[in-house]
Write a protein that holds these residues in place. Structure first.
Motif, PDB file in Angstrom:
ATOM      1  N   LEU A 121       0.828  -1.204   0.000  1.00 32.07           N
ATOM      2  CA  LEU A 121       0.000   0.000   0.000  1.00 32.07           C
ATOM      3  C   LEU A 121       0.863   1.256   0.000  1.00 32.07           C
ATOM      4  CD1 LEU A 121      -2.923  -0.719   2.495  1.00 32.07           C
ATOM      5  CD2 LEU A 121      -3.140  -0.048   0.108  1.00 32.07           C
ATOM      6  N   ALA A 122       1.887   1.258   0.857  1.00 35.69           N
ATOM      7  CA  ALA A 122       2.772   2.417   0.921  1.00 35.69           C
ATOM      8  C   ALA A 122       3.450   2.650  -0.423  1.00 35.69           C
ATOM      9  CB  ALA A 122       3.811   2.222   2.031  1.00 35.69           C
ATOM     10  N   ALA A 123       3.862   1.573  -1.090  1.00 40.14           N
ATOM     11  CA  ALA A 123       4.489   1.709  -2.402  1.00 40.14           C
ATOM     12  C   ALA A 123       3.496   2.195  -3.441  1.00 40.14           C
ATOM     13  CB  ALA A 123       5.083   0.367  -2.829  1.00 40.14           C
ATOM     14  N   ALA A 124       2.250   1.712  -3.358  1.00 34.23           N
ATOM     15  CA  ALA A 124       1.236   2.059  -4.357  1.00 34.23           C
ATOM     16  C   ALA A 124       0.865   3.538  -4.313  1.00 34.23           C
ATOM     17  CB  ALA A 124      -0.009   1.201  -4.158  1.00 34.23           C
ATOM     18  N   ARG A 125       1.159   4.204  -3.208  1.00 32.73           N
ATOM     19  CA  ARG A 125       0.895   5.640  -3.139  1.00 32.73           C
ATOM     20  C   ARG A 125       1.655   6.394  -4.226  1.00 32.73           C
ATOM     21  NH1 ARG A 125       1.596   6.811   3.245  1.00 32.73           N
ATOM     22  NH2 ARG A 125       2.528   8.696   2.417  1.00 32.73           N
ATOM     23  N   PHE A 126       2.810   5.862  -4.643  1.00 31.90           N
ATOM     24  CA  PHE A 126       3.581   6.503  -5.704  1.00 31.90           C
ATOM     25  C   PHE A 126       3.094   6.083  -7.081  1.00 31.90           C
ATOM     26  CE2 PHE A 126       6.796   6.094  -2.210  1.00 31.90           C
ATOM     27  CZ  PHE A 126       6.850   7.445  -1.898  1.00 31.90           C
ATOM     28  N   GLY A 127       2.205   5.082  -7.122  1.00 26.04           N
ATOM     29  CA  GLY A 127       1.769   4.537  -8.409  1.00 26.04           C
ATOM     30  C   GLY A 127       0.321   4.807  -8.721  1.00 26.04           C
ATOM     31  N   VAL A 185      -4.077   0.335   7.800  1.00 26.44           N
ATOM     32  CA  VAL A 185      -4.276   0.310   6.351  1.00 26.44           C
ATOM     33  C   VAL A 185      -4.435   1.732   5.819  1.00 26.44           C
ATOM     34  CG1 VAL A 185      -5.910  -0.359   4.533  1.00 26.44           C
ATOM     35  CG2 VAL A 185      -5.208  -2.019   6.269  1.00 26.44           C
ATOM     36  N   ALA A 186      -5.216   2.538   6.528  1.00 24.56           N
ATOM     37  CA  ALA A 186      -5.446   3.911   6.084  1.00 24.56           C
ATOM     38  C   ALA A 186      -4.161   4.739   6.094  1.00 24.56           C
ATOM     39  CB  ALA A 186      -6.499   4.567   6.978  1.00 24.56           C
ATOM     40  N   LEU A 187      -3.370   4.611   7.159  1.00 18.98           N
ATOM     41  CA  LEU A 187      -2.143   5.395   7.254  1.00 18.98           C
ATOM     42  C   LEU A 187      -1.135   4.992   6.181  1.00 18.98           C
ATOM     43  CD1 LEU A 187      -1.705   5.473  11.132  1.00 18.98           C
ATOM     44  CD2 LEU A 187      -2.358   7.378   9.648  1.00 18.98           C
ATOM     45  N   ALA A 188      -1.104   3.713   5.832  1.00 16.42           N
ATOM     46  CA  ALA A 188      -0.175   3.249   4.797  1.00 16.42           C
ATOM     47  C   ALA A 188      -0.640   3.649   3.406  1.00 16.42           C
ATOM     48  CB  ALA A 188      -0.017   1.740   4.871  1.00 16.42           C
ATOM     49  N   GLY A 189      -1.959   3.868   3.259  1.00 18.09           N
ATOM     50  CA  GLY A 189      -2.505   4.124   1.931  1.00 18.09           C
ATOM     51  C   GLY A 189      -3.037   5.523   1.720  1.00 18.09           C
ATOM     52  N   LEU A 190      -4.363   5.650   1.628  1.00 16.72           N
ATOM     53  CA  LEU A 190      -4.993   6.910   1.217  1.00 16.72           C
ATOM     54  C   LEU A 190      -5.339   7.854   2.352  1.00 16.72           C
ATOM     55  CD1 LEU A 190      -7.443   5.634  -1.554  1.00 16.72           C
ATOM     56  CD2 LEU A 190      -5.312   6.902  -1.878  1.00 16.72           C
ATOM     57  N   GLY A 191      -5.147   7.429   3.593  1.00 18.34           N
ATOM     58  CA  GLY A 191      -5.509   8.280   4.711  1.00 18.34           C
ATOM     59  C   GLY A 191      -6.830   7.867   5.335  1.00 18.34           C
ATOM     60  N   LEU A 192      -7.129   8.464   6.467  1.00 17.71           N
ATOM     61  CA  LEU A 192      -8.268   8.037   7.270  1.00 17.71           C
ATOM     62  C   LEU A 192      -9.613   8.371   6.649  1.00 17.71           C
ATOM     63  CD1 LEU A 192      -6.696   9.109  10.651  1.00 17.71           C
ATOM     64  CD2 LEU A 192      -7.349   6.773  10.065  1.00 17.71           C
ATOM     65  N   GLU A 193      -9.699   9.474   5.930  1.00 12.71           N
ATOM     66  CA  GLU A 193     -10.983   9.863   5.354  1.00 12.71           C
ATOM     67  C   GLU A 193     -11.305   9.111   4.067  1.00 12.71           C
ATOM     68  OE1 GLU A 193      -9.164  12.248   6.995  1.00 12.71           O
ATOM     69  OE2 GLU A 193     -10.726  12.276   8.534  1.00 12.71           O
ATOM     70  N   LEU A 194     -10.302   8.768   3.277  1.00 12.15           N
ATOM     71  CA  LEU A 194     -10.527   8.181   1.961  1.00 12.15           C
ATOM     72  C   LEU A 194     -10.499   6.661   1.950  1.00 12.15           C
ATOM     73  CD1 LEU A 194      -8.513  10.626  -0.320  1.00 12.15           C
ATOM     74  CD2 LEU A 194     -10.967  10.602   0.166  1.00 12.15           C
ATOM     75  N   THR A 195     -10.094   6.041   3.045  1.00  8.04           N
ATOM     76  CA  THR A 195     -10.066   4.582   3.126  1.00  8.04           C
ATOM     77  C   THR A 195     -11.428   4.077   3.586  1.00  8.04           C
ATOM     78  OG1 THR A 195      -7.704   4.576   3.634  1.00  8.04           O
ATOM     79  CG2 THR A 195      -8.952   2.592   4.202  1.00  8.04           C
ATOM     80  N   ARG A 196     -12.036   3.200   2.800  1.00 10.24           N
ATOM     81  CA  ARG A 196     -13.350   2.666   3.135  1.00 10.24           C
ATOM     82  C   ARG A 196     -13.211   1.439   4.022  1.00 10.24           C
ATOM     83  NH1 ARG A 196     -15.967   6.616   3.065  1.00 10.24           N
ATOM     84  NH2 ARG A 196     -17.838   5.313   3.236  1.00 10.24           N
TER      85      ARG A 196
END
Length: 262
Positions: A121-127, A185-196
């Motif tokens: 997830l952290a890597a996918a933030r750049f992709g 999961v939210a912190l590694a990815g899109l953040g707390l508001e955008l993670t479903r």
């Protein structure tokens, strides 16, 4: 590396057991527990834990312990890895911990192994990461004592009952003892508001099952994590204990400061 523990419940006891099985019991510097509680190398206040000079402290005692003890440890220059990640959904808590981290030059870490896929997830933030959904399925009895009891009948005969759908911050604030993975999961990815997040009472599982689905310009992936619950606590996966310990031993925790630097 010397390891300190906060708490000696199911997670803390399992960490100590694994250290002994590895012949590494000397790594355990101290265990912080309340007065009257027993633990190997027990101490009863944060100053005593600091005095033992652990290289890293593993928190495994709940959200209140994060607020009560972790700022002082970080301010003292001691790295802390937390299991109660859900507490970071509270903005005030997150800011307090980051301030203490900066003052002490220490890192607040999230264990990478408790949730397979956090590094992806952290890597996918750049992709071009665009959508992330985390679904938590647990057997009905694992939701007893939570807000789920007022939302659905936990004696349901249907195979599954979804009782929460929303973002990760709301999931953590409404279900503080059941949303640590959702916040990680939210912190590694899109953040707390955008993670479903979807929380499900399911008769199809015997222990906690977490499913992460992510998609974006990079493609998509799906991870399933089926973790056996601790024998005396159906809300806790023993994988949490193993993740905390192995992340500390290998130095692979995810620094919160880097995750917040979107």
């Amino acid at each position: 590396m010397k390891i300190g523990l906060i708490g000696y419940g199911a997670i803390g006891q399992e960490i100590a057991r694994v250290l002994c099985s590895l012949g590494e019991e000397d790594r355990l510097a101290a265990v912080l527990v309340r007065e009257g509680r027993s633990a190997p190398r027990a101490v009863h206040d944060v100053a005593a834990l600091v005095a033992k000079k652990p290289d890293i402290v593993l928190e495994c005692a709940g959200h209140q312990a994060v607020m009560q003890y972790v700022p002082a440890l970080l301010s003292s220059g001691i790295n802390v890895m937390i299991s109660s990640v859900g507490g970071l959904a509270d903005t005030g808590t997150s800011e307090l911990l980051m301030d203490a981290s900066e003052r002490g030059g220490a890192q607040l870490l999230i264990p990478a192994g408790a949730v397979a896929g956090l590094d992806g997830l952290a890597a996918a933030r750049f992709g071009g990461l665009k959508n992330v959904t985390y679904t938590s399925l647990k057997p009905p009895h694992a939701w007893l004592g939570t807000r789920a009891e007022s939302l659905i009948d936990l004696a349901h005969t249907s195979e599954e009952e979804v009782f929460f759908e929303g973002n990760a911050r709301d999931a953590a604030l409404q279900f503080p003892k059941n949303a640590n993975v959702a916040v990680a999961v939210a912190l590694a990815g899109l953040g707390l508001e955008l993670t479903r997040v979807r929380l499900v009472s399911s008769r199809a599982v015997t222990d906690p099952l977490g499913i992460i689905y992510a998609e974006g310009d990079f493609g998509h992936f799906r991870f399933e994590i089926f973790g056996r619950a601790a024998p005396d606590n159906p809300k806790t996966s023993l994988l949490t204990a193993y993740s905390l310990l192995q992340s500390a031993r290998l130095g692979v925790g995810l620094p919160l400061s880097k995750l917040l630097a979107k």
